[in-house]
Scaffold this motif. Structure first.
Motif, PDB file in Angstrom:
ATOM      1  N   LYS A 186      -0.511  -2.190   7.628  1.00 16.33           N
ATOM      2  CA  LYS A 186      -1.441  -3.256   7.972  1.00 16.33           C
ATOM      3  C   LYS A 186      -2.893  -2.793   7.966  1.00 16.33           C
ATOM      4  N   THR A 187      -3.200  -1.824   7.126  1.00 14.81           N
ATOM      5  CA  THR A 187      -4.588  -1.403   6.984  1.00 14.81           C
ATOM      6  C   THR A 187      -5.053  -1.667   5.561  1.00 14.81           C
ATOM      7  N   ALA A 188      -6.355  -1.776   5.400  1.00 16.35           N
ATOM      8  CA  ALA A 188      -6.913  -2.077   4.083  1.00 16.35           C
ATOM      9  C   ALA A 188      -6.670  -0.905   3.133  1.00 16.35           C
ATOM     10  N   PRO A 189      -6.203  -1.162   1.919  1.00 13.30           N
ATOM     11  CA  PRO A 189      -6.002  -0.084   0.957  1.00 13.30           C
ATOM     12  C   PRO A 189      -7.317   0.586   0.576  1.00 13.30           C
ATOM     13  N   ALA A 190      -7.239   1.858   0.240  1.00 15.61           N
ATOM     14  CA  ALA A 190      -8.420   2.573  -0.231  1.00 15.61           C
ATOM     15  C   ALA A 190      -8.910   1.949  -1.531  1.00 15.61           C
ATOM     16  N   TYR A 217      -6.853 -10.621   4.661  1.00 16.18           N
ATOM     17  CA  TYR A 217      -5.688  -9.979   5.259  1.00 16.18           C
ATOM     18  C   TYR A 217      -5.017  -9.030   4.267  1.00 16.18           C
ATOM     19  N   TRP A 218      -4.381  -7.997   4.811  1.00 17.77           N
ATOM     20  CA  TRP A 218      -3.932  -6.837   4.034  1.00 17.77           C
ATOM     21  C   TRP A 218      -2.967  -7.187   2.917  1.00 17.77           C
ATOM     22  N   ASN A 219      -2.098  -8.193   3.116  1.00 20.34           N
ATOM     23  CA  ASN A 219      -1.108  -8.528   2.094  1.00 20.34           C
ATOM     24  C   ASN A 219      -1.452  -9.818   1.364  1.00 20.34           C
ATOM     25  N   GLY A 220      -2.769 -10.106   1.300  1.00 19.61           N
ATOM     26  CA  GLY A 220      -3.204 -11.292   0.576  1.00 19.61           C
ATOM     27  C   GLY A 220      -4.275 -11.004  -0.438  1.00 19.61           C
ATOM     28  N   GLN A 221      -4.568  -9.728  -0.679  1.00 24.14           N
ATOM     29  CA  GLN A 221      -5.612  -9.402  -1.637  1.00 24.14           C
ATOM     30  C   GLN A 221      -5.028  -9.163  -3.029  1.00 24.14           C
ATOM     31  N   ALA A 222      -5.897  -8.993  -3.995  1.00 20.17           N
ATOM     32  CA  ALA A 222      -5.442  -8.788  -5.376  1.00 20.17           C
ATOM     33  C   ALA A 222      -4.474  -7.611  -5.440  1.00 20.17           C
ATOM     34  N   GLY A 223      -3.422  -7.794  -6.216  1.00 21.28           N
ATOM     35  CA  GLY A 223      -2.434  -6.735  -6.385  1.00 21.28           C
ATOM     36  C   GLY A 223      -1.343  -6.735  -5.343  1.00 21.28           C
ATOM     37  N   SER A 224      -1.449  -7.598  -4.340  1.00 18.38           N
ATOM     38  CA  SER A 224      -0.400  -7.659  -3.322  1.00 18.38           C
ATOM     39  C   SER A 224       0.770  -8.504  -3.816  1.00 18.38           C
ATOM     40  N   ILE A 225       1.942  -8.207  -3.263  1.00 16.52           N
ATOM     41  CA  ILE A 225       3.056  -9.144  -3.358  1.00 16.52           C
ATOM     42  C   ILE A 225       2.839 -10.072  -2.173  1.00 16.52           C
ATOM     43  N   TYR A 226       2.463 -11.291  -2.453  1.00 16.15           N
ATOM     44  CA  TYR A 226       1.808 -12.146  -1.461  1.00 16.15           C
ATOM     45  C   TYR A 226       2.594 -12.239  -0.156  1.00 16.15           C
ATOM     46  N   LYS A 227       1.890 -11.922   0.939  1.00 19.06           N
ATOM     47  CA  LYS A 227       2.394 -11.978   2.305  1.00 19.06           C
ATOM     48  C   LYS A 227       3.545 -11.005   2.562  1.00 19.06           C
ATOM     49  N   GLN A 228       3.789 -10.072   1.611  1.00 17.55           N
ATOM     50  CA  GLN A 228       4.840  -9.088   1.822  1.00 17.55           C
ATOM     51  C   GLN A 228       4.328  -7.654   1.769  1.00 17.55           C
ATOM     52  N   TYR A 229       3.612  -7.298   0.700  1.00 18.02           N
ATOM     53  CA  TYR A 229       3.175  -5.922   0.522  1.00 18.02           C
ATOM     54  C   TYR A 229       1.722  -5.879   0.054  1.00 18.02           C
ATOM     55  N   ALA A 230       0.917  -5.078   0.718  1.00 22.69           N
ATOM     56  CA  ALA A 230      -0.432  -4.814   0.237  1.00 22.69           C
ATOM     57  C   ALA A 230      -0.363  -3.945  -1.012  1.00 22.69           C
ATOM     58  N   PRO A 231      -1.385  -3.977  -1.862  1.00 27.21           N
ATOM     59  CA  PRO A 231      -1.429  -3.029  -2.979  1.00 27.21           C
ATOM     60  C   PRO A 231      -1.610  -1.614  -2.443  1.00 27.21           C
ATOM     61  N   LEU A 232      -1.157  -0.641  -3.206  1.00 23.94           N
ATOM     62  CA  LEU A 232      -1.319   0.761  -2.815  1.00 23.94           C
ATOM     63  C   LEU A 232      -2.796   1.123  -2.707  1.00 23.94           C
ATOM     64  N   VAL A 233      -3.600   0.572  -3.602  1.00 23.61           N
ATOM     65  CA  VAL A 233      -5.054   0.749  -3.568  1.00 23.61           C
ATOM     66  C   VAL A 233      -5.698  -0.546  -4.041  1.00 23.61           C
ATOM     67  N   ASN A 234      -6.985  -0.677  -3.778  1.00 23.42           N
ATOM     68  CA  ASN A 234      -7.755  -1.823  -4.253  1.00 23.42           C
ATOM     69  C   ASN A 234      -8.479  -1.399  -5.535  1.00 23.42           C
ATOM     70  N   ALA A 235      -7.980  -1.856  -6.668  1.00 25.57           N
ATOM     71  CA  ALA A 235      -8.544  -1.479  -7.967  1.00 25.57           C
ATOM     72  C   ALA A 235      -9.231  -2.650  -8.649  1.00 25.57           C
ATOM     73  N   THR A 236      -9.721  -3.609  -7.872  1.00 24.51           N
ATOM     74  CA  THR A 236     -10.338  -4.807  -8.427  1.00 24.51           C
ATOM     75  C   THR A 236     -11.743  -4.520  -8.938  1.00 24.51           C
ATOM     76  N   LYS A 237     -12.026  -5.028 -10.127  1.00 23.75           N
ATOM     77  CA  LYS A 237     -13.361  -4.874 -10.700  1.00 23.75           C
ATOM     78  C   LYS A 237     -14.332  -5.899 -10.118  1.00 23.75           C
ATOM     79  N   ALA A 238     -15.610  -5.662 -10.344  1.00 23.85           N
ATOM     80  CA  ALA A 238     -16.651  -6.534  -9.809  1.00 23.85           C
ATOM     81  C   ALA A 238     -16.541  -7.929 -10.417  1.00 23.85           C
TER      82      ALA A 238
END
Length: 247
Positions: free
Chosen positions: A34-38, A145-166
């Motif tokens: 439940k923490t923000a991915p690097a 929220y941690w499991n709602g950002q790009a790359g997440s499996i929605y509401k289940q798993y956060a991405p391992l890292v945040n690799a979203t471009k600008a």
């Protein structure tokens, strides 16, 4: 293989517990559930990856011939300058064909001019078998929220890292998907699994999907092959270069 180790000596224990704050910071780099991915900065560049010879092209920049609404009527999104553009409030679109196990390549872009925050910042999603969502969102310097950002499996798993471009730059998802299997009585034999690379960076590693992703309590209901679905969440998102390989 299980291995047995000799008891840790008092000296080793003291050395371990006396680890520096820097070492502790390194070991905590792996995000807890439940923490923000690097944040990871993906390689620069904007290169279209052509479909391999055995792939089916789902969008080539010309038309929406491979897509429709859930009821089978024509997809209401638009094509502008070779991009598929979400037409807000027109509804989700889905492939006319059904798919199961697959390799899916899809590229998406959010507006350069940012006007919202959180889940309102260019929210969309790609649904495998119309049920299991990989979230699409402008997650660049955008808290949510941690499991709602790009790359997440929605509401289940956060991405391992945040690799979203600008904003304004193209993001790429390469998805390897194994569909769930069901017994003859409809009970679950094996859960769906998914691997996702975002901009060449691993963000989901053979992740076991818990069930339908938009349910408060995920569960499985027996089903067969089903369409790939793209979500209209009322926000501006563009897509291009979509192709799929059946596995």
């Amino acid at each position: 293989m299980n291995r047995l180790f000799p008891p840790v000596t008092l000296l080793a224990f003291c050395l371990c517990t006396g680890a520096t704050a820097q070492t502790a910071a390194k070991t905590s780099a792996t995000p807890s559930p439940k923490t923000a991915p690097a944040v990871v900065t993906p390689a620069p560049g904007d290169v279209l990856i052509p479909a391999p010879s055995d792939a089916q092209v789902l969008f080539d920049g010309k038309d929406l011939a491979q897509w429709c609404r859930k009821d089978g009527s024509p997809a209401a999104w638009t094509v502008e300058n070779g991009d598929m553009v979400v037409k807000a409030k027109s509804g989700n679109i889905q492939t006319k064909r059904n798919f199961g196990d697959c390799q899916l390549h899809i590229e998406w872009c959010t507006p350069e001019n940012v006007s919202d925050t959180g889940q309102l910042r260019s929210n969309s999603g790609v649904f495998l078998q119309s049920l299991y969502e990989v979230q699409i969102l402008d997650s660049y310097l955008n808290d949510t929220y941690w499991n709602g950002q790009a790359g997440s499996i929605y509401k289940q798993y956060a991405p391992l890292v945040n690799a979203t471009k600008a904003p304004g730059q193209w993001n790429v998802y390469d998805i390897i998907y194994t569909a769930p299997r069901f017994n003859a009585d409809g009970s679950l034999l094996s859960a769906a699994r998914i691997t996702v690379l975002q901009n060449g960076v691993l963000v989901q590693n053979n992740t076991t999907i818990k069930g339908t992703t938009f349910l408060e309590h995920p569960a499985y209901t027996a089903h067969g092959d089903a369409p790939i679905m793209l979500q209209d969440h009322g926000n501006a998102v563009r897509f291009r270069n979509i192709w799929i390989r059946e596995l």
